[in-house]
Design an enzyme around this catalytic site. Structure first.
Site, PDB file in Angstrom:
ATOM      1  N   ARG A 188      -0.759  14.540  13.234  1.00  0.00           N
ATOM      2  CA  ARG A 188      -0.156  14.302  11.914  1.00  0.00           C
ATOM      3  C   ARG A 188      -0.137  15.525  10.987  1.00  0.00           C
ATOM      4  O   ARG A 188      -0.809  15.557   9.948  1.00  0.00           O
ATOM      5  CB  ARG A 188      -0.838  13.115  11.224  1.00  0.00           C
ATOM      6  CG  ARG A 188      -0.642  11.839  11.985  1.00  0.00           C
ATOM      7  CD  ARG A 188      -1.246  10.665  11.295  1.00  0.00           C
ATOM      8  NE  ARG A 188      -0.399  10.126  10.248  1.00  0.00           N
ATOM      9  CZ  ARG A 188      -0.731   9.063   9.531  1.00  0.00           C
ATOM     10  NH1 ARG A 188      -1.867   8.457   9.732  1.00  0.00           N
ATOM     11  NH2 ARG A 188       0.083   8.597   8.615  1.00  0.00           N
ATOM     12  N   LYS A 243       0.841  -1.205   0.000  1.00  0.00           N
ATOM     13  CA  LYS A 243       0.000   0.000   0.000  1.00  0.00           C
ATOM     14  C   LYS A 243       0.875   1.255   0.000  1.00  0.00           C
ATOM     15  O   LYS A 243       0.665   2.174  -0.790  1.00  0.00           O
ATOM     16  CB  LYS A 243      -0.906   0.007   1.240  1.00  0.00           C
ATOM     17  CG  LYS A 243      -1.602   1.332   1.477  1.00  0.00           C
ATOM     18  CD  LYS A 243      -2.524   1.301   2.668  1.00  0.00           C
ATOM     19  CE  LYS A 243      -1.907   1.808   3.946  1.00  0.00           C
ATOM     20  NZ  LYS A 243      -1.599   3.241   3.986  1.00  0.00           N
ATOM     21  N   ASN A 244       1.871   1.286   0.885  1.00  0.00           N
ATOM     22  CA  ASN A 244       2.648   2.518   1.030  1.00  0.00           C
ATOM     23  C   ASN A 244       3.644   2.745  -0.108  1.00  0.00           C
ATOM     24  O   ASN A 244       4.324   3.761  -0.136  1.00  0.00           O
ATOM     25  CB  ASN A 244       3.365   2.542   2.385  1.00  0.00           C
ATOM     26  CG  ASN A 244       2.378   2.770   3.524  1.00  0.00           C
ATOM     27  OD1 ASN A 244       1.193   3.026   3.287  1.00  0.00           O
ATOM     28  ND2 ASN A 244       2.854   2.680   4.759  1.00  0.00           N
ATOM     29  N   CYS A 283      -6.210  12.676  12.882  1.00  0.00           N
ATOM     30  CA  CYS A 283      -6.750  11.346  12.632  1.00  0.00           C
ATOM     31  C   CYS A 283      -6.642  10.543  13.914  1.00  0.00           C
ATOM     32  O   CYS A 283      -6.135  11.029  14.920  1.00  0.00           O
ATOM     33  CB  CYS A 283      -6.052  10.658  11.471  1.00  0.00           C
ATOM     34  SG  CYS A 283      -4.439  10.055  11.854  1.00  0.00           S
ATOM     35  N   ASP A 321       3.586   0.716  12.288  1.00  0.00           N
ATOM     36  CA  ASP A 321       2.448   0.035  11.665  1.00  0.00           C
ATOM     37  C   ASP A 321       2.310  -1.430  12.114  1.00  0.00           C
ATOM     38  O   ASP A 321       1.359  -2.104  11.714  1.00  0.00           O
ATOM     39  CB  ASP A 321       2.562   0.099  10.131  1.00  0.00           C
ATOM     40  CG  ASP A 321       2.230   1.482   9.596  1.00  0.00           C
ATOM     41  OD1 ASP A 321       1.753   2.327  10.372  1.00  0.00           O
ATOM     42  OD2 ASP A 321       2.453   1.725   8.387  1.00  0.00           O
ATOM     43  N   ARG A 336      -8.877  -0.509   3.701  1.00  0.00           N
ATOM     44  CA  ARG A 336      -7.966   0.510   3.182  1.00  0.00           C
ATOM     45  C   ARG A 336      -6.587  -0.090   2.925  1.00  0.00           C
ATOM     46  O   ARG A 336      -5.870   0.380   2.044  1.00  0.00           O
ATOM     47  CB  ARG A 336      -7.819   1.664   4.183  1.00  0.00           C
ATOM     48  CG  ARG A 336      -9.042   2.535   4.319  1.00  0.00           C
ATOM     49  CD  ARG A 336      -8.715   3.767   5.154  1.00  0.00           C
ATOM     50  NE  ARG A 336      -7.379   4.211   4.825  1.00  0.00           N
ATOM     51  CZ  ARG A 336      -6.446   4.546   5.706  1.00  0.00           C
ATOM     52  NH1 ARG A 336      -6.710   4.542   6.985  1.00  0.00           N
ATOM     53  NH2 ARG A 336      -5.252   4.921   5.319  1.00  0.00           N
TER      54      ARG A 336
HETATM   55  C1  UD1 Z   1       3.781   6.999   6.588  1.00  0.00           C
HETATM   56  C2  UD1 Z   1       2.979   5.753   6.274  1.00  0.00           C
HETATM   57  C3  UD1 Z   1       2.290   5.217   7.537  1.00  0.00           C
HETATM   58  C4  UD1 Z   1       3.296   5.028   8.650  1.00  0.00           C
HETATM   59  C5  UD1 Z   1       4.152   6.279   8.852  1.00  0.00           C
HETATM   60  C6  UD1 Z   1       5.296   6.073   9.829  1.00  0.00           C
HETATM   61  C7  UD1 Z   1       2.336   6.086   3.959  1.00  0.00           C
HETATM   62  C8  UD1 Z   1       1.254   6.360   2.993  1.00  0.00           C
HETATM   63  N1  UD1 Z   1       1.995   6.088   5.258  1.00  0.00           N
HETATM   64  O1  UD1 Z   1       2.851   7.995   7.051  1.00  0.00           O
HETATM   65  O2  UD1 Z   1       1.663   3.967   7.210  1.00  0.00           O
HETATM   66  O3  UD1 Z   1       2.617   4.747   9.863  1.00  0.00           O
HETATM   67  O4  UD1 Z   1       4.733   6.696   7.602  1.00  0.00           O
HETATM   68  O5  UD1 Z   1       6.102   5.033   9.411  1.00  0.00           O
HETATM   69  O6  UD1 Z   1       3.463   5.842   3.594  1.00  0.00           O
HETATM   70  N2  UD1 Z   1       5.386  14.859  11.005  1.00  0.00           N
HETATM   71  C9  UD1 Z   1       5.411  16.207  11.288  1.00  0.00           C
HETATM   72  N3  UD1 Z   1       5.296  17.083  10.244  1.00  0.00           N
HETATM   73  C10 UD1 Z   1       5.176  16.680   8.950  1.00  0.00           C
HETATM   74  C11 UD1 Z   1       5.161  15.297   8.678  1.00  0.00           C
HETATM   75  C12 UD1 Z   1       5.268  14.414   9.727  1.00  0.00           C
HETATM   76  O7  UD1 Z   1       5.514  16.627  12.441  1.00  0.00           O
HETATM   77  O8  UD1 Z   1       5.071  17.524   8.057  1.00  0.00           O
HETATM   78  C13 UD1 Z   1       5.489  13.871  12.113  1.00  0.00           C
HETATM   79  C14 UD1 Z   1       4.222  13.022  12.276  1.00  0.00           C
HETATM   80  O9  UD1 Z   1       3.256  13.674  13.060  1.00  0.00           O
HETATM   81  C15 UD1 Z   1       4.758  11.762  12.932  1.00  0.00           C
HETATM   82  C16 UD1 Z   1       6.160  11.634  12.307  1.00  0.00           C
HETATM   83  O10 UD1 Z   1       6.469  12.904  11.757  1.00  0.00           O
HETATM   84  O11 UD1 Z   1       4.877  11.941  14.324  1.00  0.00           O
HETATM   85  C17 UD1 Z   1       6.273  10.586  11.211  1.00  0.00           C
HETATM   86  O12 UD1 Z   1       5.220  10.751  10.303  1.00  0.00           O
HETATM   87  P1  UD1 Z   1       5.365  10.461   8.759  1.00  0.00           P
HETATM   88  O13 UD1 Z   1       6.611   9.683   8.491  1.00  0.00           O
HETATM   89  O14 UD1 Z   1       5.212  11.744   8.013  1.00  0.00           O
HETATM   90  O15 UD1 Z   1       4.103   9.557   8.456  1.00  0.00           O
HETATM   91  P2  UD1 Z   1       3.308   9.527   7.102  1.00  0.00           P
HETATM   92  O16 UD1 Z   1       4.236   9.814   5.984  1.00  0.00           O
HETATM   93  O17 UD1 Z   1       2.054  10.324   7.220  1.00  0.00           O
END
Ligand code: UD1
Length: 417
Positions: free
Chosen positions: A122, A22-23, A117, A305, A397
């Site tokens: 996030r 998925k990712n 969420c 995850d 999903r």
């Molecule tokens: C992706 C994965 C999700 C997984 C997560 C962590 C996809 C589609 N989803 O989610 O399944 O659980 O990585 O491995 O690939 N953060 C900020 N600011 C930002 C972005 C992130 O503060 O602009 C923080 C988030 O709140 C979180 C951390 O960074 O605490 C990691 O999040 P992130 O790696 O961005 O997760 P996703 O990319 O949303």
């Protein structure tokens, strides 16, 4: 709303084919917006998030076709609508992945902020800051990100947190920018490498993916290609836990064992017999497992995850364990549901302390997010009696045909309308 009814107690046995990740498929679908040729994607899992992304691309004006082998062909030459509405982004946060490609190729984008969420706030500030550093003018108004750039310019970007989709957005944007972009403290997940492999086939000049420093030398244009997405490491790991929790014997095929080394180590430590040959993993568990301590962190550490699934496993393992969630702030919603099934778990801040119990009892439970649903299904597979998992749309999903796959392995599980 659909529910899953599980009558627990059957050990899982047999062979299961792992689906595409998925990712990986979500960013790769978004990458189709970077070129005007056909991007033909294979090993696409049949998931609700894929359907949502396909609808989003179609709404934007892309031409999509799907053949009988589920190869998805996307052509973004006709995209005229650079807009990702709230209705779509709220159901799938990964919609944010269209921001970088739209901006880089079409010079503008209007993408809804994802909002909070079930697992935390996030934010996407790092996606925005990175694109601003590349010269984009971005304002956030009325819940939307409005972004414009005549031509993005290469930049040095140091991420304060190694965000996965943030790294992907910036890598895609940088592929078409002028000059060199360096992303420091980049995420190192296998899905980042998978996206980079696809972008390279499209003609991008990317180095260092899979390390904390990614360098992208922008090119004038990208072309189409055929690309098969990586097997899903979280689905793989979830089936390994399903075998372990039910004291079963499974063969997982079409997977990538090298992407889940830490999970295999933890399961071996817990007492599982695991053998690996190329893309096949055999697992057998004969007696109750020992519980294992876990701390989630970015790859190659233990994936957030898989945290919920290992809490289910520890709930009926021998001894006491600690599970520390270090990636998301509020990812223990499954705990109270597991407690309703007889688990002994205490949460304090970001640490769950689990005292293993001899057995769980079936109960009606509510899924709150994708991986929480997986943990409740796992608990249901081993619990005495019937478990009904409500709000099962979360599972669709991210897990392809979960009940068909489990039924084939001997589970007693069915979907209730
Ligand atoms: C992706 C994965 C999700 C997984 C997560 C962590 C996809 C589609 N989803 O989610 O399944 O659980 O990585 O491995 O690939 N953060 C900020 N600011 C930002 C972005 C992130 O503060 O602009 C923080 C988030 O709140 C979180 C951390 O960074 O605490 C990691 O999040 P992130 O790696 O961005 O997760 P996703 O990319 O949303």
């Amino acid at each position: 709303m659909e529910k899953l009814l599980i009558n627990g107690g059957n050990p899982l046995e047999g062979e299961v084919r792992i689906s595409g990740a998925k990712n990986s498929v979500l960013p790769i679908l978004a990458a189709s917006l970077l070129c005007e040729d056909n991007l033909v994607i294979g090993n696409v899992p049949h998931l609700q998030d894929v359907t949502t992304t396909i609808s989003l691309l179609t709404e934007m004006g892309a031409n999509l076709s799907i053949d009988e082998r589920m190869n998805v062909s996307v052509n973004a030459a006709s995209v005229k609508n650079f807009y990702a509405p709230y209705e779509m982004v709220k159901t799938m946060r990964a919609s944010i992945l269209v921001l970088g490609p739209l901006l880089a190729h079409f010079g503008e984008a209007k993408v809804s902020l994802p909002g909070g969420c079930a697992i935390g706030s996030r934010p996407v500030n790092l996606h925005i800051d990175g694109l601003k550093a590349m010269g984009a003018s971005i304002k956030v108004e009325d819940g939307y990100i409005f972004a414009k750039a005549k031509k993005l310019k290469g930049a040095r970007i140091s991420l304060p947190i190694a965000t996965v989709t943030g790294t992907e957005n910036l890598m895609m944007a940088a592929a078409l920018a002028t000059g060199k972009t360096i992303i420091k403290n980049a995420a190192k997940e296998p899905e980042i490498i998978d996206l980079a492999n696809c972008l390279r086939l499209m003609g991008a000049n990317i180095k260092g993916d899979g390390t904390p420093e990614i360098t992208v030398e922008g090119v004038k244009e990208l072309k189409g290609c055929n690309y098969d997405v990586l097997p899903d490491r979280i689905e793989t790991a979830t089936f390994l836990v399903a075998a372990a929790i039910t004291k079963g014997k499974l063969t997982l095929t079409h997977t990538r064992p090298d992407t889940i080394k830490i999970i295999i180590d933890k399961l071996k430590k817990a007492g599982a017999d695991i053998a690996i040959k190329n893309d096949i993993i055999n697992i057998e568990v004969k007696s109750q497992l020992n519980s294992v301590n876990i701390t989630t962190n970015p790859y190659p550490d233990f994936p957030t995850d898989m945290q919920a699934q290992f809490i289910a496993l520890n709930s009926i393992a021998k001894g006491k364990s600690k599970v520390t969630e270090s990636v998301f702030e509020n990812r223990f919603m499954h705990v109270q549901e597991l407690v309703r099934m007889g688990a002994n778990i205490d949460v304090n801040g970001n640490i769950a302390t689990i005292q293993g119990v001899k057995s769980l009892k079936g109960a009606p439970v509510m899924a709150t997010d994708l991986r929480a649903s997986a943990s409740l299904i796992l608990a249901g597979l081993v619990a005495e009696g019937d478990t009904v998992v409500d709000r099962i749309y979360h599972i669709d999903r991210g897990y392809e045909c979960i009940e068909e796959k489990l039924t084939k392995l001997g589970a007693n599980i069915k979907r209730l309308p």
